[in-house]
Design an enzyme around this catalytic site. Sequence first.
Site, PDB file in Angstrom:
ATOM      1  N   HIS A   1       0.816  -1.219   0.000  1.00  0.00           N
ATOM      2  CA  HIS A   1       0.000   0.000   0.000  1.00  0.00           C
ATOM      3  C   HIS A   1       0.856   1.278   0.000  1.00  0.00           C
ATOM      4  O   HIS A   1       0.734   2.093  -0.924  1.00  0.00           O
ATOM      5  CB  HIS A   1      -0.994  -0.030   1.164  1.00  0.00           C
ATOM      6  CG  HIS A   1      -1.690   1.261   1.407  1.00  0.00           C
ATOM      7  ND1 HIS A   1      -2.550   1.836   0.489  1.00  0.00           N
ATOM      8  CD2 HIS A   1      -1.647   2.125   2.457  1.00  0.00           C
ATOM      9  CE1 HIS A   1      -3.008   2.978   0.976  1.00  0.00           C
ATOM     10  NE2 HIS A   1      -2.476   3.176   2.159  1.00  0.00           N
TER      11      HIS A   1
ATOM     12  N   HIS B   1       3.680   7.040   5.305  1.00  0.00           N
ATOM     13  CA  HIS B   1       2.469   7.739   5.732  1.00  0.00           C
ATOM     14  C   HIS B   1       1.636   7.028   6.787  1.00  0.00           C
ATOM     15  O   HIS B   1       0.925   7.667   7.553  1.00  0.00           O
ATOM     16  CB  HIS B   1       1.596   8.124   4.521  1.00  0.00           C
ATOM     17  CG  HIS B   1       0.723   7.035   3.992  1.00  0.00           C
ATOM     18  ND1 HIS B   1       1.133   6.156   3.022  1.00  0.00           N
ATOM     19  CD2 HIS B   1      -0.544   6.675   4.301  1.00  0.00           C
ATOM     20  CE1 HIS B   1       0.149   5.313   2.747  1.00  0.00           C
ATOM     21  NE2 HIS B   1      -0.886   5.604   3.516  1.00  0.00           N
TER      22      HIS B   1
ATOM     23  N   GLU C   1       0.946   6.293  12.665  1.00  0.00           N
ATOM     24  CA  GLU C   1      -0.377   5.964  13.174  1.00  0.00           C
ATOM     25  C   GLU C   1      -0.508   4.491  13.558  1.00  0.00           C
ATOM     26  O   GLU C   1      -1.104   4.163  14.569  1.00  0.00           O
ATOM     27  CB  GLU C   1      -1.437   6.309  12.119  1.00  0.00           C
ATOM     28  CG  GLU C   1      -2.836   5.998  12.611  1.00  0.00           C
ATOM     29  CD  GLU C   1      -3.834   7.001  12.109  1.00  0.00           C
ATOM     30  OE1 GLU C   1      -3.635   7.502  10.991  1.00  0.00           O
ATOM     31  OE2 GLU C   1      -4.805   7.284  12.834  1.00  0.00           O
ATOM     32  N   ASP C   2       0.070   3.619  12.729  1.00  0.00           N
ATOM     33  CA  ASP C   2      -0.214   2.193  12.907  1.00  0.00           C
ATOM     34  C   ASP C   2       0.922   1.384  13.526  1.00  0.00           C
ATOM     35  O   ASP C   2       0.743   0.204  13.812  1.00  0.00           O
ATOM     36  CB  ASP C   2      -0.553   1.545  11.543  1.00  0.00           C
ATOM     37  CG  ASP C   2      -1.777   2.203  10.903  1.00  0.00           C
ATOM     38  OD1 ASP C   2      -2.546   2.820  11.651  1.00  0.00           O
ATOM     39  OD2 ASP C   2      -1.931   2.095   9.678  1.00  0.00           O
TER      40      ASP C   2
ATOM     41  N   ASP D   1      -3.277   8.421  -1.325  1.00  0.00           N
ATOM     42  CA  ASP D   1      -3.645   7.365  -0.385  1.00  0.00           C
ATOM     43  C   ASP D   1      -5.085   6.929  -0.648  1.00  0.00           C
ATOM     44  O   ASP D   1      -5.396   5.747  -0.776  1.00  0.00           O
ATOM     45  CB  ASP D   1      -3.485   7.941   1.033  1.00  0.00           C
ATOM     46  CG  ASP D   1      -3.765   6.926   2.121  1.00  0.00           C
ATOM     47  OD1 ASP D   1      -3.673   5.720   1.844  1.00  0.00           O
ATOM     48  OD2 ASP D   1      -4.074   7.350   3.252  1.00  0.00           O
TER      49      ASP D   1
ATOM     50  N   ASP E   1     -20.184  12.421 -27.495  1.00  0.00           N
ATOM     51  CA  ASP E   1     -18.766  12.611 -27.180  1.00  0.00           C
ATOM     52  C   ASP E   1     -18.277  11.584 -26.168  1.00  0.00           C
ATOM     53  O   ASP E   1     -17.702  11.925 -25.149  1.00  0.00           O
ATOM     54  CB  ASP E   1     -18.514  14.032 -26.681  1.00  0.00           C
ATOM     55  CG  ASP E   1     -19.436  14.413 -25.530  1.00  0.00           C
ATOM     56  OD1 ASP E   1     -20.380  13.653 -25.257  1.00  0.00           O
ATOM     57  OD2 ASP E   1     -19.190  15.447 -24.900  1.00  0.00           O
TER      58      ASP E   1
HETATM   59 MN    MN Z   1      -2.853   4.656   3.820  1.00  0.00          MN
END
Ligand code: MN
Length: 753
Positions: free
Chosen positions: A65, A90, A94-95, A156, A276
């Site tokens: 990811h 990223h 947090e994790d 993300d 179109d």
């Molecule tokens: Mn993420």
Amino acid sequence: MSDFQLNEVDLEQERKEILRAFKGLLRAVKTRSREQTKMIRKAFDVAVEAHKDMRRKSGEPYIYHPIAVARICAEEMGLGTTSVICALLHDTVEDTHITLQDVEDLFGVKTRTIIDGLTKIPEVFDENASIQAENFRKMILTISDDIRVVLIKLADRLHNMRTLDSMKADKQLKIASETKFLYAPLAHRLGLYSVKSELDDLAFKYTDSEVYKQIESSLKSTQDVRNRFIRKFIQPLKEALQFEGYVFDMKVRTKSISSIWKKMQTKEIPFEEVYDLFAIRIIVDTPIELEKSDCWRIYSIVTDFYQPSPERLRDWISTPRANGYESLHTTVMSPQGKWVEVQIRSKRMDEIAERGLAAHYKYKEDKSEDSKFDRWIAEIRELMDNPELSAMDFVNEFKMNLFSDEIYVFTPKGELRVLPTGATILDFAYDIHTDIGDTCIGAKVNMKLVPLSYQLQNGDQIEIITSEKQKPNEDWLRMVASARAKQKIKSSLNEERKAISLDGKEILERKFKQFNIRFIGENLTTLERFYDMPSTGELYFRLAKGKIDLSRLREMENVNGILQIEKKNAQPKDKHELDVYPKINKKEDVLIIGEDFKNIQYRLAKCCNPIPGDLVFGFITTNDGINIHRNNCVNAEHLQSKLAYRCVKSKWKSQKLESHLVSLRLIGIDDVGIVNKITEIISNELNVNMKSISFEANDGLFEGKISVLVYDREHLDQLTQKFELIEGVKRIERWHTEGEEENLDDTVEDVLS
Ligand code: MN
């Protein structure tokens, strides 16, 4: 073979695949120094280690990811090393056990700031709508720290949307709606068109899966025919362009499923009639100084083969769109009788259109990655330092805002509200609660007082000011943009009207008793005729408002409690079918402003806004009927002296129920309560309708501009007298919009001829 061994083999295999994915990412980061490559590798190692025991819902190792997000940043948004590093990291803070301090120690303070911003935006917002909005606001406001936070967040979200299949159905729906609601508009504003339309399509796929599937299969089943058509269509163009020696790329851009659907709905046409479905894009690789002439030369080649439609030529090269979009669009007729849109642009234009802001900076002279970004960020900071600009204004400042039909505004507590573009504070008030709407007298927008009619802007924070005595009025209907507010105002008005009419009925009942007139339908019908009222309801209503002169009942005969209209006193019914102009040209005649003169076209001059009771005169214009001016109008002297032969004496016929807009300027000493006192007088004591109000305070002095609807001069005088009694009010004057002058253009002609 035991399970354990099988796992061992898989893990080895996985490691290899992860490394391959990482190498793909590195290739996507085109310009990077050895130092930068090392940093990216370091970020990768940290992320792999931090996420090593984690797997995504699909079962694959989690690290795929962040790698994918980083790749989107580099490949699809044109972002550089710092963003790639941040994207890789990223989710770590947090994790995992990684802390912001770790990030700062390893990658520096800039990376820390971005990761910090990213960590504050949760993956899935809380069920609670206000928390969701609060977070969204935070996200927008983080732009002030670093726009890369928002861009990485979008990358993300894009990857999560691309892999949404593995989520549970309810989660899918929630994430998809949020994407549609929050992220796609954001991508749009930042000029990330391909990200925006992919987000829209992916969201659509989950929120409206039936329709999505239908259109998708229609697209698929028509694809072969389309491809054959396209091949045939572009073949001669390709040859000609090659012959002319152009370096170019030709792409077929199929319309996104969500925009096909939008078109089907707005035009109310089936899929087959969306002409179109695709556009041909010719992207020419040419130096910037040759862009324009090359694009036009290619246009000329295209139109050598196919007949263009002159109405559908769009030159956004000479005049780029407000959001910076540059391209040359034409629609041409194919030999099969089908219209085809052809877009011609340079490689630079194409990158900017596809990747948005970031690409702009790629084309600045300075080649070093970070200084390019520093400059970009510096420009954004500069805008942010301007306290006049909110975060959303900044985006507008960058001309990235396409015409959107929704605006995002906030309550004082930071709760997000979505309103249609053009919404006023009244829309907002009714959006909060009907009672708030009904009693709204104004608002503070971003701490500044504004009138009811103030149009809300993206990012505005609104605090509604209410007064118990306030009531909705008809003018409000014209001030609101949302259907909800309109409907609420209407129902309040109806209720109020009913209540007022009841009062009127009581008044009439008393009066009838007094005159020994029977309260029966027959008499009511006679009264309606006598006062020229369209209905009994209207009669009651005007009675309650004091706009019907009941003393005129004496003009009628009362035969055993039944009213008779006496012929001699009846209103003359013959209309003035006379040629009015010659008549009023006689100086002695007085123009009576009132309904009897409906055949004379007159209007109240905008320069002085006369109201009944004012001393006035009429001015005969050549093609706009008669304009009524106040005697003390700024234009009066000129008109009366130089063009006296066209001035007519005028007076008001009688009091009318019609209300007139008057603007007042109040000047006084600033005091916290003064605004409330003024608005209270307007709404409570005299029942005047306030149209707009604005106050400005400066060094202890305040100036208020109020527009009110009054019936006549007397009504206005009552109002100003009340104002004069307010402590602190020093001066009150009639005030009119500047720049409105009697149009004298035709006068010159008259004088000359
Ligand atoms: Mn993420």
